[in-house]
Design a protein around this motif. Structure first.
Motif, PDB file in Angstrom:
ATOM      1  N   LEU A  90       3.974  -3.109 -17.150  1.00 25.99           N
ATOM      2  CA  LEU A  90       4.836  -1.939 -17.008  1.00 25.99           C
ATOM      3  C   LEU A  90       4.672  -1.330 -15.619  1.00 25.99           C
ATOM      4  O   LEU A  90       3.570  -1.212 -15.102  1.00 25.99           O
ATOM      5  N   ALA A  91       5.758  -0.935 -15.016  1.00 24.50           N
ATOM      6  CA  ALA A  91       5.724  -0.338 -13.687  1.00 24.50           C
ATOM      7  C   ALA A  91       6.046   1.149 -13.796  1.00 24.50           C
ATOM      8  O   ALA A  91       7.147   1.590 -13.500  1.00 24.50           O
ATOM      9  N   LEU A  92       5.080   1.926 -14.251  1.00 26.45           N
ATOM     10  CA  LEU A  92       5.238   3.374 -14.345  1.00 26.45           C
ATOM     11  C   LEU A  92       4.456   4.024 -13.217  1.00 26.45           C
ATOM     12  O   LEU A  92       3.278   3.723 -13.022  1.00 26.45           O
ATOM     13  N   TYR A  93       5.101   4.918 -12.504  1.00 25.10           N
ATOM     14  CA  TYR A  93       4.445   5.625 -11.413  1.00 25.10           C
ATOM     15  C   TYR A  93       4.539   7.115 -11.684  1.00 25.10           C
ATOM     16  O   TYR A  93       5.626   7.674 -11.837  1.00 25.10           O
ATOM     17  N   GLY A  94       3.385   7.753 -11.760  1.00 26.03           N
ATOM     18  CA  GLY A  94       3.312   9.162 -12.130  1.00 26.03           C
ATOM     19  C   GLY A  94       4.053  10.083 -11.192  1.00 26.03           C
ATOM     20  O   GLY A  94       4.648  11.070 -11.627  1.00 26.03           O
ATOM     21  N   THR A  95       4.044   9.789  -9.907  1.00 28.12           N
ATOM     22  CA  THR A  95       4.718  10.658  -8.960  1.00 28.12           C
ATOM     23  C   THR A  95       6.228  10.613  -9.147  1.00 28.12           C
ATOM     24  O   THR A  95       6.891  11.649  -9.080  1.00 28.12           O
ATOM     25  N   SER A  96       6.777   9.459  -9.421  1.00 24.44           N
ATOM     26  CA  SER A  96       8.220   9.357  -9.666  1.00 24.44           C
ATOM     27  C   SER A  96       8.609  10.124 -10.920  1.00 24.44           C
ATOM     28  O   SER A  96       9.631  10.826 -10.937  1.00 24.44           O
ATOM     29  N   ILE A  97       7.812   9.999 -11.956  1.00 20.97           N
ATOM     30  CA  ILE A  97       8.077  10.740 -13.186  1.00 20.97           C
ATOM     31  C   ILE A  97       7.944  12.235 -12.933  1.00 20.97           C
ATOM     32  O   ILE A  97       8.755  13.040 -13.394  1.00 20.97           O
ATOM     33  N   PHE A  98       6.927  12.626 -12.167  1.00 28.84           N
ATOM     34  CA  PHE A  98       6.727  14.035 -11.843  1.00 28.84           C
ATOM     35  C   PHE A  98       7.899  14.596 -11.036  1.00 28.84           C
ATOM     36  O   PHE A  98       8.351  15.719 -11.299  1.00 28.84           O
ATOM     37  N   LEU A  99       8.405  13.832 -10.078  1.00 25.67           N
ATOM     38  CA  LEU A  99       9.538  14.313  -9.284  1.00 25.67           C
ATOM     39  C   LEU A  99      10.776  14.488 -10.158  1.00 25.67           C
ATOM     40  O   LEU A  99      11.539  15.449  -9.976  1.00 25.67           O
ATOM     41  N   GLY A 153       2.031   9.197  -0.029  1.00 30.73           N
ATOM     42  CA  GLY A 153       2.020   8.624   1.318  1.00 30.73           C
ATOM     43  C   GLY A 153       0.607   8.376   1.818  1.00 30.73           C
ATOM     44  O   GLY A 153       0.322   7.337   2.425  1.00 30.73           O
ATOM     45  N   TYR A 154      -0.276   9.322   1.554  1.00 34.06           N
ATOM     46  CA  TYR A 154      -1.674   9.158   1.956  1.00 34.06           C
ATOM     47  C   TYR A 154      -2.321   7.983   1.217  1.00 34.06           C
ATOM     48  O   TYR A 154      -3.031   7.179   1.824  1.00 34.06           O
ATOM     49  N   ALA A 155      -2.063   7.872  -0.078  1.00 32.73           N
ATOM     50  CA  ALA A 155      -2.649   6.772  -0.855  1.00 32.73           C
ATOM     51  C   ALA A 155      -2.111   5.420  -0.399  1.00 32.73           C
ATOM     52  O   ALA A 155      -2.864   4.446  -0.314  1.00 32.73           O
ATOM     53  N   ARG A 156      -0.828   5.352  -0.057  1.00 34.18           N
ATOM     54  CA  ARG A 156      -0.264   4.082   0.419  1.00 34.18           C
ATOM     55  C   ARG A 156      -0.834   3.690   1.771  1.00 34.18           C
ATOM     56  O   ARG A 156      -1.097   2.510   2.015  1.00 34.18           O
ATOM     57  N   ARG A 157      -1.019   4.661   2.658  1.00 36.20           N
ATOM     58  CA  ARG A 157      -1.632   4.342   3.963  1.00 36.20           C
ATOM     59  C   ARG A 157      -3.065   3.875   3.786  1.00 36.20           C
ATOM     60  O   ARG A 157      -3.524   2.955   4.465  1.00 36.20           O
ATOM     61  N   ARG A 158      -3.797   4.499   2.875  1.00 37.46           N
ATOM     62  CA  ARG A 158      -5.179   4.110   2.633  1.00 37.46           C
ATOM     63  C   ARG A 158      -5.257   2.709   2.043  1.00 37.46           C
ATOM     64  O   ARG A 158      -6.110   1.908   2.419  1.00 37.46           O
ATOM     65  N   GLU A 159      -4.347   2.381   1.118  1.00 41.82           N
ATOM     66  CA  GLU A 159      -4.315   1.037   0.543  1.00 41.82           C
ATOM     67  C   GLU A 159      -3.917  -0.007   1.581  1.00 41.82           C
ATOM     68  O   GLU A 159      -4.400  -1.131   1.553  1.00 41.82           O
ATOM     69  N   ALA A 160      -3.029   0.359   2.497  1.00 38.64           N
ATOM     70  CA  ALA A 160      -2.615  -0.586   3.536  1.00 38.64           C
ATOM     71  C   ALA A 160      -3.774  -0.900   4.475  1.00 38.64           C
ATOM     72  O   ALA A 160      -3.893  -2.020   4.973  1.00 38.64           O
ATOM     73  N   ARG A 161      -4.626   0.079   4.734  1.00 43.79           N
ATOM     74  CA  ARG A 161      -5.797  -0.173   5.583  1.00 43.79           C
ATOM     75  C   ARG A 161      -6.826  -1.038   4.877  1.00 43.79           C
ATOM     76  O   ARG A 161      -7.531  -1.812   5.513  1.00 43.79           O
ATOM     77  N   LYS A 162      -6.922  -0.924   3.551  1.00 41.44           N
ATOM     78  CA  LYS A 162      -7.876  -1.727   2.796  1.00 41.44           C
ATOM     79  C   LYS A 162      -7.434  -3.178   2.651  1.00 41.44           C
ATOM     80  O   LYS A 162      -8.253  -4.072   2.592  1.00 41.44           O
ATOM     81  N   ALA A 163      -6.139  -3.386   2.554  1.00 45.66           N
ATOM     82  CA  ALA A 163      -5.604  -4.721   2.293  1.00 45.66           C
ATOM     83  C   ALA A 163      -5.853  -5.639   3.489  1.00 45.66           C
ATOM     84  O   ALA A 163      -5.836  -5.204   4.636  1.00 45.66           O
ATOM     85  N   PRO A 164      -6.089  -6.910   3.237  1.00 44.50           N
ATOM     86  CA  PRO A 164      -6.263  -7.844   4.343  1.00 44.50           C
ATOM     87  C   PRO A 164      -4.951  -7.978   5.133  1.00 44.50           C
ATOM     88  O   PRO A 164      -3.866  -7.858   4.574  1.00 44.50           O
ATOM     89  N   ALA A 165      -5.081  -8.231   6.415  1.00 47.03           N
ATOM     90  CA  ALA A 165      -3.904  -8.307   7.281  1.00 47.03           C
ATOM     91  C   ALA A 165      -3.011  -9.475   6.889  1.00 47.03           C
ATOM     92  O   ALA A 165      -1.805  -9.360   6.863  1.00 47.03           O
ATOM     93  N   ALA A 225       6.387  19.298  -5.419  1.00 48.07           N
ATOM     94  CA  ALA A 225       7.008  17.988  -5.178  1.00 48.07           C
ATOM     95  C   ALA A 225       6.616  17.451  -3.804  1.00 48.07           C
ATOM     96  O   ALA A 225       6.319  16.259  -3.656  1.00 48.07           O
ATOM     97  N   LEU A 226       6.580  18.321  -2.794  1.00 47.80           N
ATOM     98  CA  LEU A 226       6.168  17.878  -1.459  1.00 47.80           C
ATOM     99  C   LEU A 226       4.710  17.450  -1.437  1.00 47.80           C
ATOM    100  O   LEU A 226       4.358  16.453  -0.794  1.00 47.80           O
ATOM    101  N   LEU A 227       3.855  18.179  -2.133  1.00 51.46           N
ATOM    102  CA  LEU A 227       2.441  17.781  -2.208  1.00 51.46           C
ATOM    103  C   LEU A 227       2.291  16.430  -2.911  1.00 51.46           C
ATOM    104  O   LEU A 227       1.448  15.612  -2.519  1.00 51.46           O
ATOM    105  N   ALA A 228       3.095  16.184  -3.921  1.00 52.88           N
ATOM    106  CA  ALA A 228       3.051  14.886  -4.618  1.00 52.88           C
ATOM    107  C   ALA A 228       3.469  13.761  -3.679  1.00 52.88           C
ATOM    108  O   ALA A 228       2.839  12.699  -3.643  1.00 52.88           O
ATOM    109  N   LEU A 229       4.527  13.996  -2.903  1.00 54.38           N
ATOM    110  CA  LEU A 229       4.977  12.970  -1.954  1.00 54.38           C
ATOM    111  C   LEU A 229       3.953  12.739  -0.847  1.00 54.38           C
ATOM    112  O   LEU A 229       3.735  11.601  -0.421  1.00 54.38           O
ATOM    113  N   LEU A 230       3.313  13.799  -0.374  1.00 49.78           N
ATOM    114  CA  LEU A 230       2.263  13.640   0.640  1.00 49.78           C
ATOM    115  C   LEU A 230       1.072  12.864   0.089  1.00 49.78           C
ATOM    116  O   LEU A 230       0.491  12.028   0.783  1.00 49.78           O
ATOM    117  N   ALA A 231       0.710  13.129  -1.159  1.00 49.93           N
ATOM    118  CA  ALA A 231      -0.409  12.407  -1.773  1.00 49.93           C
ATOM    119  C   ALA A 231      -0.091  10.924  -1.920  1.00 49.93           C
ATOM    120  O   ALA A 231      -0.955  10.070  -1.687  1.00 49.93           O
TER     121      ALA A 231
END
Length: 123
Positions: free
Chosen positions: A32-41, A94-106, A86-92
């Motif tokens: 299942l592809a459920l994302y809490g931020t999308s549901i929250f928005l 974005g921050y989580a995606r940037r952090r995951e992108a740094r963790k992922a191998p190139a 809603a803006l705080l949810a979107l910022l969170a």
């Protein structure tokens, strides 16, 4: 100001609940592809729509004790709390995606460039 803070805190609690609930569902059912931020928005958009309708269509003409709660004074604070949450949810997110992108191998794909030196080139 108390109304703004109360609505903002309740919206942020709703955000945490939606994200934790979706995380638990994704842990139980990874397909299942459920994302809490999308549901929250979506919840914030519908809450703002209903709040606007109730404030200006129902309570705008209410008499009696409702006259004390002037809709033109209290509604902007609640609307700002909805938008800020809603803006705080979107910022969170974005921050989580940037952090995951740094963790992922190139790159997961590597080409062997020399059989003698065992060197590789990432693609």
């Amino acid at each position: 100001m108390v109304n703004f803070i109360a609505v903002l805190l309740s919206n942020l609690a709703l955000l945490v609940g939606a994200r934790v609930g979706c995380w638990l569902i994704r842990c139980a059912r990874p397909d299942l592809a459920l994302y809490g931020t999308s549901i929250f928005l979506g919840l914030m958009a519908s809450a703002l729509t209903f709040d606007t309708a109730i404030t200006f269509l129902v309570f705008a003409d209410a008499s009696g004790p409702w006259r004390v709660h002037n809709p033109s004074e209290t509604y902007p604070q609640r609307a700002l709390a909805y938008v800020l949450a809603a803006l705080l949810a979107l910022l969170a997110v974005g921050y989580a995606r940037r952090r995951e992108a740094r963790k992922a191998p190139a790159s997961a794909l590597e080409i062997e460039t020399s059989p003698y030196s065992k060197s590789t080139l990432p693609m």
